[in-house]
Scaffold this motif. Structure first.
Motif, mmCIF file in Angstrom:
data_model
loop_
_atom_site.group_PDB
_atom_site.id
_atom_site.type_symbol
_atom_site.label_atom_id
_atom_site.label_comp_id
_atom_site.label_asym_id
_atom_site.label_seq_id
_atom_site.Cartn_x
_atom_site.Cartn_y
_atom_site.Cartn_z
ATOM 1 N N ALA A 162 57.813 22.891 23.594
ATOM 2 C CA ALA A 162 57.514 21.860 23.078
ATOM 3 C C ALA A 162 56.559 20.937 23.788
ATOM 4 C CB ALA A 162 58.657 21.164 22.132
ATOM 5 N N PHE A 163 57.191 20.705 25.040
ATOM 6 C CA PHE A 163 56.364 19.729 25.965
ATOM 7 C C PHE A 163 55.640 20.274 27.116
ATOM 8 C CE2 PHE A 163 60.147 17.790 24.300
ATOM 9 C CZ PHE A 163 59.638 16.543 23.649
ATOM 10 N N ASN B 100 56.180 15.051 18.099
ATOM 11 C CA ASN B 100 56.172 15.599 19.784
ATOM 12 C C ASN B 100 54.632 15.279 20.190
ATOM 13 O OD1 ASN B 100 55.125 17.559 21.859
ATOM 14 N ND2 ASN B 100 57.347 18.266 21.487
ATOM 15 N N PRO B 101 54.603 14.161 21.353
ATOM 16 C CA PRO B 101 53.360 13.656 21.711
ATOM 17 C C PRO B 101 52.430 15.004 22.297
ATOM 18 C CG PRO B 101 55.023 13.077 23.165
ATOM 19 C CD PRO B 101 55.829 13.487 22.017
ATOM 20 N N LEU C 174 51.406 15.066 34.262
ATOM 21 C CA LEU C 174 51.832 13.802 33.704
ATOM 22 C C LEU C 174 51.926 13.483 32.207
ATOM 23 C CD1 LEU C 174 49.798 11.775 36.413
ATOM 24 C CD2 LEU C 174 51.934 12.185 36.843
ATOM 25 N N GLN C 175 51.233 14.530 31.742
ATOM 26 C CA GLN C 175 51.365 14.234 30.109
ATOM 27 C C GLN C 175 52.743 14.361 29.529
ATOM 28 O OE1 GLN C 175 51.969 16.496 27.495
ATOM 29 N NE2 GLN C 175 52.724 18.112 29.007
ATOM 30 N N GLY C 176 53.701 15.010 30.274
ATOM 31 C CA GLY C 176 55.163 15.406 30.141
ATOM 32 C C GLY C 176 55.917 13.924 30.124
ATOM 33 N N ILE C 177 55.317 13.071 30.821
ATOM 34 C CA ILE C 177 56.130 11.739 30.862
ATOM 35 C C ILE C 177 56.584 10.965 29.575
ATOM 36 C CG2 ILE C 177 56.133 9.372 31.407
ATOM 37 C CD1 ILE C 177 54.546 10.269 34.024
ATOM 38 N N GLU C 178 55.507 11.164 28.628
ATOM 39 C CA GLU C 178 55.775 10.416 27.249
ATOM 40 C C GLU C 178 56.838 11.302 26.541
ATOM 41 O OE1 GLU C 178 53.219 9.113 23.263
ATOM 42 O OE2 GLU C 178 52.301 10.285 25.086
#
Length: 296
Positions: free
Chosen positions: A53-54, A88-89, A273-277
């Motif tokens: 998902a992330f 989910n962002p 870094l997109q996984g931070i959100e």
């Protein structure tokens, strides 16, 4: 770009692969480069891949498809996400880039490499170019072999986070025999050395396995605090799945005099870094400290 920072009174260098592209970031940029060229060469119109998902990889493939003119399909682990995925962002942004999702049960996902599973996907979607979960294949290794340049020849240690093992294999192949490549796995498992040896052509590497913080996508307050302190001190963001754990390990090794005094150390920032959100959503739901990061 190699950025110089000081850790435990030691000067180290960080290769900022995270700055290559906002969404096709770091090692994903390297892994997709030659796969995209091959998909174009072989006249495919559709990219199909797999992820959670992330997943950094899912978002990178979606962004690459938009940039290169491919339709993209993501086989997503967890059918419970089907009705809620816009919260989910990662998946929301991937859909904005045009990716179509197929949500499958975790049991079905474990069979994703089976002939029957792939044949069903072909019946459903026709002819597509398949990119494995995490992006690791021979063409991905070729791309990762371009991370190091001749300007990096004089480093004694090359450090990187490890997921599927493709990035470290590429680094091993393009390293000098006198260099030591250190990998910091983000997950538990004894399978990694075998997976790395499938692609690596040297033995100048070692996995440092003490810094996975409980396993893939597992974090602790100690890790989140470290990531926030690192960002405050150096203005370099780290993600909680890969680079945060690697950097925590490097700090600990330096503190304990693992590296020889005059050794030159290069750290590869592989992005993600997109996984931070997404992680911050999890932390918020648990009323825990979130990762401080200004994406703009």
């Amino acid at each position: 770009m190699n950025q110089i920072i000081k850790i435990e009174n030691r000067v180290v260098f960080i290769k900022r692969e995270d700055l290559l592209h906002q969404y096709i970031s770091g090692n994903k940029f390297r892994k997709l480069k030659y796969n995209l060229e091959e998909a174009k060469r072989s006249n495919h119109q559709v990219l199909l891949t797999f992820g959670g998902a992330f997943s950094n990889h899912i978002l990178a493939v979606a962004a690459a498809g938009k940039d290169w003119g491919f339709k993209t399909i993501g086989i997503i682990r967890g059918d419970e996400l089907k009705n809620d995925y816009l919260k989910n962002p990662t998946l929301r942004k991937a859909e904005e880039f045009g990716m179509e999702f197929v949500f499958v049960t975790r049991a079905a996902y474990r069979t994703k490499n089976n002939h029957e599973f792939i044949e069903q996907l072909k019946r459903d979607f026709g002819n597509f170019y398949i990119i494995p979960e995490g992006g690791t294949n021979d063409l991905a290794i070729k791309g990762c072999e371009e991370i190091l340049t001749t300007q990096d020849d004089d480093f004694d240690y090359i450090c990187c986070a490890v997921g599927t093992g493709g990035t470290i294999a590429g680094l091993i192949n393009c390293s000098k025999p006198c260099q030591k490549v250190l990998g910091f796995p983000a997950l538990k498992g004894e399978f990694l050395p075998e997976d790395i040896r499938k692609f690596a052509n040297k033995d100048n590497w070692e996995l440092i396995t003490e810094y996975h913080f409980g396993g893939y996508a597992k974090v602790t307050t100690q890790l989140i605090d470290f990531i926030n302190e690192f960002y405050m001190d150096y203005k370099i963001p780290l993600d909680p799945i890969y680079t945060g754990k690697m950097m925590f390990g490097i700090f600990d090794l330096l503190k304990n005099n693992y590296f020889p005094e005059n050794a030159k150390i290069l750290i590869i920032h592989t992005g993600g870094l997109q996984g931070i959100e997404g992680m911050n959503l999890v932390l918020q739901n648990k009323n825990l400290t979130q990762i401080k990061y200004n994406a703009h």
